[in-house]
Design a protein around this motif. Structure first.
Motif: not given
Ligand code: MTE
Length: 321
Positions: A74-78, A83-92, A94-96, A225-231
């Protein structure tokens, strides 16, 4: 019965061995909880805000791994949470992590609509009550050619859909993310047409590998990572795995979806991981595993071909990418 508790992981340290050694185990809910969830008229519980603390207890007490990543560490929790994609918080990337605290997740409700016998809007707590939670370690491959291995906690999407009774006209399942531009700074820019929307064919949605995840690494899902529920659809590129879902609708016609609408040449509706079909701007043959150096070969259907290839048996995967 083997009990396993995740260590709190402070840094980039992973402890894959116990994860991989631990046995699959399911959390069985008490009959009383199940009865409450099933009783009509009780779907809106008085204390909708309680879902988070209840879930914490359930995740800590009774999770076990089912390794569906062929022993890959498994990839580390850190790395999973920074390192995420969640464009609702920005395109960087680290933004999420930086802005994710603005996502209000409690109370949370989920609308289940369209071609179902039991439509309605349900408090998340009631969606989770009586639902067996399971942990699965999956490979997670982004269309941008990076990947992670994530120990998710959740349950098969099929469990939820079956409870609501899909009609014979239900051919596709559409998912939508929360729309809250006041708190989600990315939604004040027209990166895509908000809210983020994704969809699956009904057989993909009902496939036993397709999950709704509410946690990872034994903890409640981090906001980034998509709280509280993601696909989680492990054989598809990550953009199909929509985060922070507020609406699920079963429909007859293939719906529009955010990335495909924005650029159909680059983002197919199916988006099955396929090392033989390149993105117009880069190769999909190899991938960078976050936290590792070098690159590794990308696997057909992200390594889940035995389970899912039959879903696409008659399709030209170069055309239906
Ligand atoms: N869901 C929403 N609502 N918004 C997003 O920007 N990004 C997608 C997907 N789900 C995204 C989303 C993309 S492109 C990927 S690769 C994965 O989430 C990333 O998941 P992770 O950050 O947990 O690794």
């Amino acid at each position: 019965m083997i009990r396993y508790r995740y260590p709190r992981i402070p840094e980039s340290e992973v402890t894959p061995k116990p994860l991989l050694d631990s046995r699959r185990r399911f959390l069985r809910q008490g009959a009383a909880l199940g009865a409450v969830a099933a009783a009509p008229g009780l779907l809106w519980s008085a204390d909708a805000k309680a879902w988070q603390s209840k879930l914490e207890g359930r995740l800590e007490e009774a999770l076990a791994s089912s390794d569906l990543a062929n022993g890959e560490a498994p990839t580390s929790l850190r790395d999973i949470t920074t390192y995420n994609n969640f464009y609702e918080f920005g395109t960087g990337k680290r933004d999420p992590e930086v802005y994710g605290h603005r996502l209000v997740t409690d109370p949370w409700s989920l609308a289940i609509e369209g071609e179902v016998d039991k439509a309605g809007t349900f408090a998340l707590e009631d969606v989770l009550a009586g639902q067996m939670l399971e942990e699965r370690i999956y490979r997670h491959r982004c269309v941008e050619a990076w990947s992670k291995v994530i120990p998710w906690a959740g349950f098969p999407l099929a469990d939820l859909l079956k409870r609501h009774g899909p009609t014979s006209r239900a051919k596709y399942v559409v998912f939508e993310t929360i729309h809250d531009p006041d708190n989600l700074r990315g939604q004040r820019r027209s990166i895509i047409e908000w809210p983020y929307r994704e969809a699956l064919r009904i057989d993909e949605a009902m496939h036993p590998l397709t999950m709704l995840a509410v946690g990872l690494y034994g903890e409640v899902m981090p906001n980034q990572n998509g709280a509280p529920i993601r696909l989680v659809v492990p054989w598809k590129y990550g953009f199909k795995s929509i985060k922070s879902i507020v609406r699920i609708a079963l429909v007859e016609e293939r719906p529009t979806t955010s990335w495909h609408d924005r650029n159909p040449e680059e983002y197919g509706f199916y988006a099955n991981v396929n090392p033989g079909v390149d993105h117009p701007r880069w190769s999909q043959a190899r991938e960078r595993r976050i936290g590792e150096s070098g690159r590794r070969e990308t696997l057909m259907f992200n390594g889940y071909a035995d389970e899912v290839a039959h879903l696409y048996a008659d399709m030209d995967l170069h055309r239906h990418y």
